[in-house]
Each structure stands twice: as structure tokens, then as C-alpha cells.
Design a protein around this motif. Structure first.
Motif, mmCIF file in Angstrom:
data_model
loop_
_atom_site.group_PDB
_atom_site.id
_atom_site.type_symbol
_atom_site.label_atom_id
_atom_site.label_comp_id
_atom_site.label_asym_id
_atom_site.label_seq_id
_atom_site.Cartn_x
_atom_site.Cartn_y
_atom_site.Cartn_z
ATOM 1 N N LYS A 112 0.947 -1.146 0.007
ATOM 2 C CA LYS A 112 0.090 0.046 -0.131
ATOM 3 C C LYS A 112 0.951 1.241 0.140
ATOM 4 C CE LYS A 112 -4.132 -1.520 2.348
ATOM 5 N NZ LYS A 112 -4.886 -1.428 3.338
ATOM 6 N N ASP A 126 -7.996 8.262 4.965
ATOM 7 C CA ASP A 126 -9.575 8.270 4.233
ATOM 8 C C ASP A 126 -9.401 7.597 2.651
ATOM 9 O OD1 ASP A 126 -10.516 9.611 6.141
ATOM 10 O OD2 ASP A 126 -10.124 11.613 5.405
ATOM 11 N N ASN A 127 -7.846 7.739 2.206
ATOM 12 C CA ASN A 127 -7.706 7.214 0.936
ATOM 13 C C ASN A 127 -7.532 5.874 0.889
ATOM 14 O OD1 ASN A 127 -7.383 9.765 -0.301
ATOM 15 N ND2 ASN A 127 -5.255 10.053 0.287
ATOM 16 N N ASP A 128 -7.074 5.302 2.120
ATOM 17 C CA ASP A 128 -6.816 3.733 2.287
ATOM 18 C C ASP A 128 -8.062 2.928 1.634
ATOM 19 O OD1 ASP A 128 -4.428 2.954 3.264
ATOM 20 O OD2 ASP A 128 -5.847 1.564 4.511
ATOM 21 N N ASP A 129 -9.157 3.418 1.799
ATOM 22 C CA ASP A 129 -10.294 2.650 1.562
ATOM 23 C C ASP A 129 -10.359 2.155 -0.006
ATOM 24 O OD1 ASP A 129 -12.228 3.741 4.239
ATOM 25 O OD2 ASP A 129 -10.967 1.794 3.883
ATOM 26 N N ASN A 130 -10.056 3.217 -0.823
ATOM 27 C CA ASN A 130 -10.124 2.933 -2.264
ATOM 28 C C ASN A 130 -8.903 3.147 -2.936
ATOM 29 O OD1 ASN A 130 -9.744 5.702 -1.792
ATOM 30 N ND2 ASN A 130 -11.930 6.442 -2.460
ATOM 31 N N GLU A 132 -7.617 0.565 -3.954
ATOM 32 C CA GLU A 132 -7.601 -0.744 -4.925
ATOM 33 C C GLU A 132 -8.261 -0.066 -6.302
ATOM 34 O OE1 GLU A 132 -8.738 -0.693 -1.661
ATOM 35 O OE2 GLU A 132 -7.935 -2.637 -0.857
ATOM 36 N N ASN A 133 -9.334 0.772 -6.313
ATOM 37 C CA ASN A 133 -9.775 1.554 -7.226
ATOM 38 C C ASN A 133 -8.671 2.747 -7.807
ATOM 39 O OD1 ASN A 133 -11.988 0.381 -7.036
ATOM 40 N ND2 ASN A 133 -13.136 1.789 -5.759
ATOM 41 N N GLU A 134 -8.076 2.985 -7.253
ATOM 42 C CA GLU A 134 -6.997 3.916 -7.740
ATOM 43 C C GLU A 134 -5.865 3.195 -8.596
ATOM 44 O OE1 GLU A 134 -6.570 7.332 -7.294
ATOM 45 O OE2 GLU A 134 -7.946 7.600 -5.657
#
Ligand code: TRP
Length: 355
Positions: A112, A126-130, A132-134
Motif C-alpha cells: 500500500k 481516508d484514501n486507504d479504502d479506495n 484498490e480503485n485507484e
């Protein structure tokens, strides 16, 4: 080397070795080589995951071998080799990947971190969750390469292919070692075999030491750009230490110590005599401390450790014949064990010839 427990560890070939590598790894490698069957390598394939300049990668491999030897790793006692000299590692990496989930790899902290870096995303919860999409949506300039994702598989293979019992690594690698154990267990149970022993982390006396940087912040690291290198000349090293971040100094007796100053004390504890450390701590408590004096002392005490290593580096580094001999012998030994394990792995997986 018979009957001794097997120890495996590696350092990625990115640049030169610094004081953090020395206190965190190298110094301990040197101590272990008498009691264990040690196999220390230069992880050049791991270095490729961050796409280094080919020339720099090549130079770094050579510097790190030289630095290993200069710091006291003895090729008569330990096996020293370059990861890419053992092609069996690459093959087992492919095989083991068939039992590794992309989900568990994507959840690895180091992945990550590196993915965030590649994508230019700041670390925050906050960024951690998405993320994967990034990653999925990233354009090809900002791609997160598959090698980065499978970094833990490759590291597991380094360890498992040698059937290591103990792996001396710092705190930042503990998660990778946990994955290694998990992959070993999974493989063993899937094929109903005991091929891979589960390696344990080797801890040195005190819990893994964290070597601070001189910029007042966290640890000493190449990407932080705050390193004292083993090859730094006296002048260079003194200058870096004199520039270390401090604070305004204690205003009243027994003030709390700020992080940047604590970092200097921590380095001093690793390099200076206990009386010297105490003397400066006392001076801090009674407000008579002069940071300039502390830094001067610290620089000299660090140099007492690094100077002899640097001198050995200078002696060794143009001796291609000697270094070549060490690495050829190391690769031969490492391959002897690796090819055995690979053969067994292929066999249990059903890759066997009938023709
Ligand atoms: N990942 C380790 C690091 O960055 C280097 C490494 C690669 C390693 N393979 C290994 C360490 C096997 C121990 C065992 O520090």
C-alpha cells in the motif's frame, strides 16, 4: 556447516549501505555467522520492483557485496550471493504465486505504501479504502507494477527455498515474514507435505532497533534522504552530523527532550561510550548542554565505527577477482540447496517427467 540452523537474510540493492543498515542488519549478520549456517544475499530482483536505472542497479550490487565484506561478513563462514544468480528462485516464485491471493498481497502494508507513492497519493486513512480503485484506474504512467504486488511471494521464496529456520529482519519486515509462514503452511497442507519449514524472526537481545535520521523526523532511510553512509568520508559525515536538526535548547532543568534531540541521543547510545552519553544527558538536564559539542562528539564516535569499514571498502572495491570468487562460490552453494528444494516442489505439484 552441518547441523547448524539455517539463517537467511537479504538487503535490496538500491544505493549504498547506511548506518541504519549497519546497526539494523549488518552488525547482526556478522555476529550470527559463527553460530548459524548463514546465507546472506543481495536482493537485486527485489530492487527491480521500483524500476531502478540499470547502471545504478549494477553498481549497487557491487557496492553492497563490498560493504558486506568490509563490515566483516566472512565468505568462509557465511554464504554470500546475488539473488539473480540463483535462477531457481525465479522459478519457485512462479510456482508459489499459484497459491498466493491477490487480496492478501494488496492488503500488505508495504504494498500500500509503495502503491501510494507510485500513484502520488498521500498516506492518510481516508484514501486507504479506495486505493484498490485507484490502482485499477491508474493510467500506464502511474502504474503499480505486478512485481511490487508479488514482492512478498519473492521474499517468501528467498527464505523457503533455503529452508531457513531463522530470518533476522527489522520491524518493517515482520509482516512479510508472517506471510512467508502463511504461504509455507498453505503449500504444505495443500500438497500434504512438510517441504517448507516455517521460519521465525530472529530478534537480537533488545527489540529491533530503530535508527533515526538526522532531520528530526522518523527513521534513517534511503527514500528519506537523511542517511549517513558507511562510505561517507570524514568531512562529509561530520558536515551531515553538524547540520542535524535540534531545537532551541532546554530552558529549565529537567525539560522533556524533543524528538530531534532524542534522535541524536539515540544515535549516541549506539555509537558512544556510556559515560559520554550520560555526560550529555546530565548537561541537558541542567541546561548547560551545547548541541554543537554533542554533535562534534557524535560525529567522531560514528567515524570510529565507519572509518575502518570505509578503509576496507576502498581496499576491496577494485578487487574484482576476489569479489568475483566470493560471489561465484556463494552462488554455487546457494544453488545447491535451492535446486534441491525446487525439485521437491515441482515433484509434489505434479510437474514430473514421464518421457
Ligand atoms: N524485503 C527485505 C527488505 O527490504 C529484503 C529481503 C528480500 C529479505 N528477501 C529477503 C530479507 C529474505 C530477509 C529474507 O529489507
Amino acid at each position: 556447516m552441518d547441523n547448524k540452523e539455517i539463517v537467511v537474510s537479504g538487503i535490496r540493492s538500491t544505493g549504498n549501505l547506511h548506518l541504519g543498515n549497519y546497526f539494523g542488519a549488518l552488525r547482526n549478520f556478522v555476529k550470527m555467522q559463527n553460530d548459524y549456517d548463514c546465507r546472506f544475499f543481495i536482493a537485486d530482483l527485489h530492487a527491480l520492483t521500483t524500476n531502478p536505472d540499470p547502471k545504478e542497479l549494477h553498481t549497487s550490487v557491487k557496492s553492497i557485496v563490498t560493504e558486506y565484506l568490509a563490515a566483516g561478513i566472512d565468505p568462509e563462514k557465511a554464504t554470500i550471493f546475488v539473488q539473480s544468480d540463483v535462477p531457481e528462485v525465479s522459478e519457485l516464485y512462479l510456482l508459489l504465486n499459484m497459491h498466493v491471493g491477490i487480496g492478501e498481497l494488496m492488503r500488505t502494508a508495504s504494498f500500500k505504501d509503495k502503491a501510494r507513492k507510485a500513484l502520488g497519493i498521500k498516506a492518510d486513512a481516508d484514501n486507504d479504502d479506495n486505493i484498490e480503485n485507484e490502482i485499477i484506474g491508474a493510467d500506464s504512467n502511474k502504474r503499480v507494477n505486478a512485481g511490487l504486488l508479488t514482492y512478498p511471494t519473492l521474499m517468501a521464496v528467498d527464505i523457503l527455498i533455503q529452508k531457513a529456520h531463522k530470518v533476522p529482519v527489522g520491524k518493517d519486515q515482520e509482516q512479510h515474514l508472517e506471510l512467508t509462514r502463511r504461504f509455507a503452511r498453505r503449500f504444505n497442507s495443500f500438497y500434504n507435505t512438510d517441504l517448507f519449514p516455517e521460519p521465525e524472526n530472529y530478534n537480537f537481545g533488545k527489540a529491533a532497533v530503530k535508527i533515526p535520521g538526522l532531520d528530526g523526523s522518523g527513521k534513517m532511510g534511503k527514500s528519506e534522504g537523511n542517511c549517513l553512509y558507511l562510505i561517507d568520508e570524514d568531512k562529509v559525515l561530520r558536515k551531515k552530523v553538524m547540520r542535524a536538526v535540534t531545537d532551541e535548547g532546554p530552558k529549565e532543568p529537567n525539560s522533556p527532550v524533543s524528538q530531534p534531540v532524542q534522535n541524536l541521543f539515540s544515535l549516541m547510545e549506539l555509537t558512544s561510550a556510556p559515560e559520554t552519553v550520560q555526560q550529555f544527558k546530565d548537561a541537558y538536564s541542567d541546561c548547560s548542554i551545547r548541541y554543537g559539542d554533542l554533535k562534534k562528539q557524535l560525529a567522531e564516535d560514528i567515524l570510529n565505527i565507519t572509518r575502518p569499514i570505509r578503509e576496507r571498502i576502498m581496499e576491496l572495491r577494485d578487487n574484482d577477482e576476489y569479489i568475483g570468487k566470493v560471489l561465484r562460490q556463494g552462488a554455487e552453494r546457494a544453488r545447491y540447496y535451492a535446486s534441491q528444494t525446487l525439485k521437491e516442489a515441482r515433484e509434489v505439484m505434479g510437474i514430473r517427467k514421464f518421457y
